[in-house]
Scaffold this active site. Sequence first.
Site, PDB file in Angstrom:
ATOM      1  N   LYS A  55      -2.067  -6.577  -4.335  1.00 55.95           N
ATOM      2  CA  LYS A  55      -1.153  -6.081  -3.297  1.00 55.95           C
ATOM      3  C   LYS A  55      -0.291  -7.211  -2.758  1.00 55.95           C
ATOM      4  CE  LYS A  55      -4.185  -2.277  -2.088  1.00 55.95           C
ATOM      5  NZ  LYS A  55      -5.295  -1.778  -1.269  1.00 55.95           N
ATOM      6  N   GLN A  99      -8.427  -3.301   4.091  1.00 54.96           N
ATOM      7  CA  GLN A  99      -9.006  -2.943   2.794  1.00 54.96           C
ATOM      8  C   GLN A  99     -10.387  -2.311   2.987  1.00 54.96           C
ATOM      9  OE1 GLN A  99      -7.402  -3.302  -0.288  1.00 54.96           O
ATOM     10  NE2 GLN A  99      -9.127  -2.104  -1.020  1.00 54.96           N
ATOM     11  N   ASP A 122      -1.309   2.766   4.760  1.00 56.03           N
ATOM     12  CA  ASP A 122      -2.228   3.490   3.872  1.00 56.03           C
ATOM     13  C   ASP A 122      -2.155   4.997   4.124  1.00 56.03           C
ATOM     14  OD1 ASP A 122      -3.574   2.091   1.905  1.00 56.03           O
ATOM     15  OD2 ASP A 122      -5.126   1.326   3.253  1.00 56.03           O
TER      16      ASP A 122
END
Length: 302
Positions: A55, A99, A122
């Site tokens: 990422k 994460q 997200d």
Amino acid sequence: MGGPIVIDGKGLGDVIDEELKTWVGGVVGGGGRAPGLSVVLVGNDPASEVYVRNKVRRTKAVGMESKEYRLPDTTTQEELLGLLDDLNGDPGVDGILVQLPLPEGMDSEVVINAIDPAKDVDGFHLLNVGMLGTGTGVPLLPCTPNGCMVMLKRTLASLGRKLEGSRAVVVGRSNIVGKPMFNLLLREGATVTVAHSKTKDIESLCREADILVAAVGRPEMVRGDWVKEGAVVIDVGINRIEAEGGKTRLVGDVHYEEAYAKAAAVTPVPGGVGPMTIGMLLVNTVRSYAGREGVECRLSFL
Ligand code: NDP
């Protein structure tokens, strides 16, 4: 006669990155600040390390600011919430990603819902989930299902077909893939069924699908005789299995060769859904930036 379309997520991911790079370059060249993504990793889960590295690499490659916060697994939830509070208030941060999974003892729901929904790249914050579910406002969309939709729409367009009125089956009902996939397909006018571990006669159900999305986490579970002739098959699964010579290889939730023999289009694993997920993360960051800075951002692939 050619075979089915192999949906090239890697190639499309590269196109997305190029377009984002040009857009960010234009903004920065005009004296603006670069969009900023902050990635928070707690603990040292090896798979999470790889995801975060990828990422960060792609964020930087398109010219965006990327900040990493690597916290030890001794970090308390209060400390993590304190960091999120700082990032929420930081005008240079457009996207915040924590994460998952978090170490044991942390409540991921509390943590995710502590992120400013406008920076929740997200798309997991309850406000974004609720907006998608009710068709209200303009939510930030969860990256993997949104990446599937981008591939699906392009593929159907090239086949001269429509999503509206089609019959879709999603196998898997997780909050990060199956359920948002259901909502995204539904809002485009597909008739959607969600199958899961308690579904009876799942094979027959899948055989009805013009669009079949597998997000299960079981290697090659979906066999060729589950696939309707001419279906579009999107394989979200990423499973590592043992291969010859003591090696391992990645396979999806769909038996690729068997699906290839029946489908009109199919995603490979790797190189299908995976690269699109990070692409959509970058898109969300840019969208958040555009909203905050009051600039326009039209992207051709959306
Ligand atoms: P989860 O484990 O959270 O959910 C799996 C779902 O599959 C559950 O709803 C479960 O049903 C269902 N399921 C399990 N076994 C069966 C079965 N035998 N028959 C029918 N349904 C079954 O997984 P995720 O949604 O997080 O991920 C799914 C897959 O996608 C994984 O391989 C993951 O690695 C991959 N993935 C890939 C991403 C990418 O970027 N390409 C991103 C995210 C995930 P029930 O609810 O009843 O238990």
